[in-house]
Enzyme design. Sequence first.
Site, PDB file in Angstrom:
ATOM      1  N   ASN A 190     -14.408  18.353 -21.605  1.00  0.00           N
ATOM      2  CA  ASN A 190     -13.481  17.609 -22.462  1.00  0.00           C
ATOM      3  C   ASN A 190     -12.474  16.942 -21.531  1.00  0.00           C
ATOM      4  O   ASN A 190     -11.583  17.602 -21.022  1.00  0.00           O
ATOM      5  CB  ASN A 190     -12.799  18.594 -23.424  1.00  0.00           C
ATOM      6  CG  ASN A 190     -11.697  17.948 -24.238  1.00  0.00           C
ATOM      7  OD1 ASN A 190     -11.577  16.725 -24.280  1.00  0.00           O
ATOM      8  ND2 ASN A 190     -10.892  18.779 -24.888  1.00  0.00           N
ATOM      9  N   TRP A 191     -12.676  15.653 -21.320  1.00  0.00           N
ATOM     10  CA  TRP A 191     -11.824  14.966 -20.340  1.00  0.00           C
ATOM     11  C   TRP A 191     -10.399  14.751 -20.848  1.00  0.00           C
ATOM     12  O   TRP A 191      -9.509  14.445 -20.072  1.00  0.00           O
ATOM     13  CB  TRP A 191     -12.442  13.607 -19.970  1.00  0.00           C
ATOM     14  CG  TRP A 191     -13.696  13.694 -19.142  1.00  0.00           C
ATOM     15  CD1 TRP A 191     -14.377  14.835 -18.793  1.00  0.00           C
ATOM     16  CD2 TRP A 191     -14.410  12.604 -18.554  1.00  0.00           C
ATOM     17  NE1 TRP A 191     -15.480  14.512 -18.022  1.00  0.00           N
ATOM     18  CE2 TRP A 191     -15.524  13.140 -17.865  1.00  0.00           C
ATOM     19  CE3 TRP A 191     -14.231  11.222 -18.549  1.00  0.00           C
ATOM     20  CZ2 TRP A 191     -16.437  12.343 -17.171  1.00  0.00           C
ATOM     21  CZ3 TRP A 191     -15.146  10.428 -17.865  1.00  0.00           C
ATOM     22  CH2 TRP A 191     -16.232  10.987 -17.174  1.00  0.00           C
ATOM     23  N   LYS A 192     -10.206  14.852 -22.140  1.00  0.00           N
ATOM     24  CA  LYS A 192      -8.883  14.592 -22.743  1.00  0.00           C
ATOM     25  C   LYS A 192      -8.403  13.183 -22.374  1.00  0.00           C
ATOM     26  O   LYS A 192      -9.221  12.288 -22.232  1.00  0.00           O
ATOM     27  CB  LYS A 192      -7.890  15.690 -22.352  1.00  0.00           C
ATOM     28  CG  LYS A 192      -8.441  17.091 -22.649  1.00  0.00           C
ATOM     29  CD  LYS A 192      -7.414  18.178 -22.575  1.00  0.00           C
ATOM     30  CE  LYS A 192      -8.080  19.517 -22.861  1.00  0.00           C
ATOM     31  NZ  LYS A 192      -7.124  20.629 -22.924  1.00  0.00           N
ATOM     32  N   HIS A 226      -9.958  19.962 -32.196  1.00  0.00           N
ATOM     33  CA  HIS A 226      -9.296  20.496 -31.012  1.00  0.00           C
ATOM     34  C   HIS A 226      -7.843  20.840 -31.344  1.00  0.00           C
ATOM     35  O   HIS A 226      -7.190  20.127 -32.105  1.00  0.00           O
ATOM     36  CB  HIS A 226      -9.352  19.477 -29.865  1.00  0.00           C
ATOM     37  CG  HIS A 226      -8.961  20.103 -28.560  1.00  0.00           C
ATOM     38  ND1 HIS A 226      -7.644  20.286 -28.209  1.00  0.00           N
ATOM     39  CD2 HIS A 226      -9.699  20.622 -27.561  1.00  0.00           C
ATOM     40  CE1 HIS A 226      -7.604  20.897 -27.037  1.00  0.00           C
ATOM     41  NE2 HIS A 226      -8.845  21.109 -26.618  1.00  0.00           N
ATOM     42  N   GLU A 262      -5.194  20.427 -29.813  1.00  0.00           N
ATOM     43  CA  GLU A 262      -4.219  19.360 -29.534  1.00  0.00           C
ATOM     44  C   GLU A 262      -4.201  18.343 -30.669  1.00  0.00           C
ATOM     45  O   GLU A 262      -3.148  17.804 -31.008  1.00  0.00           O
ATOM     46  CB  GLU A 262      -4.553  18.708 -28.179  1.00  0.00           C
ATOM     47  CG  GLU A 262      -4.227  19.660 -27.029  1.00  0.00           C
ATOM     48  CD  GLU A 262      -5.101  19.518 -25.793  1.00  0.00           C
ATOM     49  OE1 GLU A 262      -5.783  18.493 -25.630  1.00  0.00           O
ATOM     50  OE2 GLU A 262      -5.112  20.479 -24.987  1.00  0.00           O
ATOM     51  N   GLU A 307     -11.306  28.472 -28.863  1.00  0.00           N
ATOM     52  CA  GLU A 307     -10.322  28.164 -27.822  1.00  0.00           C
ATOM     53  C   GLU A 307      -8.969  28.741 -28.220  1.00  0.00           C
ATOM     54  O   GLU A 307      -8.219  28.125 -28.983  1.00  0.00           O
ATOM     55  CB  GLU A 307     -10.186  26.645 -27.657  1.00  0.00           C
ATOM     56  CG  GLU A 307     -11.481  25.963 -27.258  1.00  0.00           C
ATOM     57  CD  GLU A 307     -11.219  24.615 -26.589  1.00  0.00           C
ATOM     58  OE1 GLU A 307     -11.682  24.446 -25.452  1.00  0.00           O
ATOM     59  OE2 GLU A 307     -10.535  23.763 -27.186  1.00  0.00           O
ATOM     60  N   GLY A 365      -5.228  25.169 -20.809  1.00  0.00           N
ATOM     61  CA  GLY A 365      -4.422  24.482 -19.803  1.00  0.00           C
ATOM     62  C   GLY A 365      -3.302  25.335 -19.225  1.00  0.00           C
ATOM     63  O   GLY A 365      -2.411  24.830 -18.556  1.00  0.00           O
ATOM     64  N   SER A 419      -8.919  27.510 -19.942  1.00  0.00           N
ATOM     65  CA  SER A 419      -8.808  27.873 -18.529  1.00  0.00           C
ATOM     66  C   SER A 419     -10.088  28.513 -17.976  1.00  0.00           C
ATOM     67  O   SER A 419     -10.031  29.435 -17.158  1.00  0.00           O
ATOM     68  CB  SER A 419      -7.599  28.780 -18.291  1.00  0.00           C
ATOM     69  OG  SER A 419      -6.408  28.124 -18.683  1.00  0.00           O
ATOM     70  N   GLY A 458     -11.795  21.904 -19.994  1.00  0.00           N
ATOM     71  CA  GLY A 458     -10.842  20.809 -19.876  1.00  0.00           C
ATOM     72  C   GLY A 458     -10.609  20.453 -18.419  1.00  0.00           C
ATOM     73  O   GLY A 458     -11.386  19.726 -17.793  1.00  0.00           O
ATOM     74  N   GLY A 459      -9.538  20.995 -17.852  1.00  0.00           N
ATOM     75  CA  GLY A 459      -9.136  20.658 -16.487  1.00  0.00           C
ATOM     76  C   GLY A 459     -10.263  20.706 -15.466  1.00  0.00           C
ATOM     77  O   GLY A 459     -10.408  19.797 -14.633  1.00  0.00           O
TER      78      GLY A 459
HETATM   79  P1  PGA Z   1      -8.679  23.819 -20.239  1.00  0.00           P
HETATM   80  O1  PGA Z   1      -8.926  23.078 -21.643  1.00  0.00           O
HETATM   81  O2  PGA Z   1     -10.042  24.170 -19.697  1.00  0.00           O
HETATM   82  O3  PGA Z   1      -7.958  22.809 -19.395  1.00  0.00           O
HETATM   83  O4  PGA Z   1      -7.870  25.041 -20.528  1.00  0.00           O
HETATM   84  C1  PGA Z   1      -9.952  23.465 -22.515  1.00  0.00           C
HETATM   85  C2  PGA Z   1      -9.926  22.593 -23.749  1.00  0.00           C
HETATM   86  O5  PGA Z   1      -8.823  22.313 -24.246  1.00  0.00           O
HETATM   87  O6  PGA Z   1     -10.974  22.176 -24.259  1.00  0.00           O
END
Ligand code: PGA
Length: 253
Positions: free
Chosen positions: A9-11, A96, A98, A168, A174, A214, A235-236
């Site tokens: 997930n590049w966000k 998600h 967010e 999640e 994050g 994470s 994500g990251g």
């Molecule tokens: P993260 O994000 O791996 O940076 O914690 C995961 C996500 O929000 O899909």
Amino acid sequence: MRKKIVAGNWKMNKTLQEGVALAKDLNAALTADKPVCDVVICTPFIHLASVNNEIDKSIIGLGAENCADKVSGAYTGEVSAAMVKSTGADYVILGHSERRAYYGETAAILKEKVNLALANDLKVIFCIGEVLEEREAGKQNEVVKEQLEGSLFELSAEQLSNVVLAYEPVWAIGTGKTATSEQAEDMHAFIRGVIAEKFGAAVAEETSILYGGSCKPSNAKELFSKPNVDGGLIGGAALEVADFKGIIDAWKN
Ligand code: PGA
């Protein structure tokens, strides 16, 4: 056997040029050393069509990070499920945390999005998870069950076969603070039980449930070793080929 999946997930990261370069590099790395799981990259809308041209779709699936809750028309700035599909994408992340927290996406809105995504032949990666206060109050199971009920319970079993779930915990996204593999396994087993109760044991058995929050090369193997953890939503660590591939390779012995 249900699918093992590692999805990125590049966000809101990477310019178009940077994103295309990342996709190209990832494609080269996975062509040279083939994954033993399904791999998906979910990118900003504007990257989709270009990234689609850079990847071998038999190795890397492509997805969006969101889609509209309306079919088409006067919704300035929105991108419909049909538009996502027309880029070559096959997946869309919905729900998600967010999107829920910053853009007010409710269970009812997400239900519309899920229906439209499935109607347009997209597979849905549907995210669920509790915030820290909910976990501290011991309410995580209740919260996650409500999220599933509110957006997915009117689907048919056949429709649900095109939904991948991603647990999640919001406190792990994050933050560098990963859920322990036991916490992940407990929740994934609970989620599978909720799906079994509603859709039947056979459907639950076939539903892939990813862990997100994470996840990195150093903890992926331990998380993926749990019987109900079918992969990760990353994500990251999806923003660097070496990290993402390290997680993909966690499925190898
Ligand atoms: P993260 O994000 O791996 O940076 O914690 C995961 C996500 O929000 O899909």
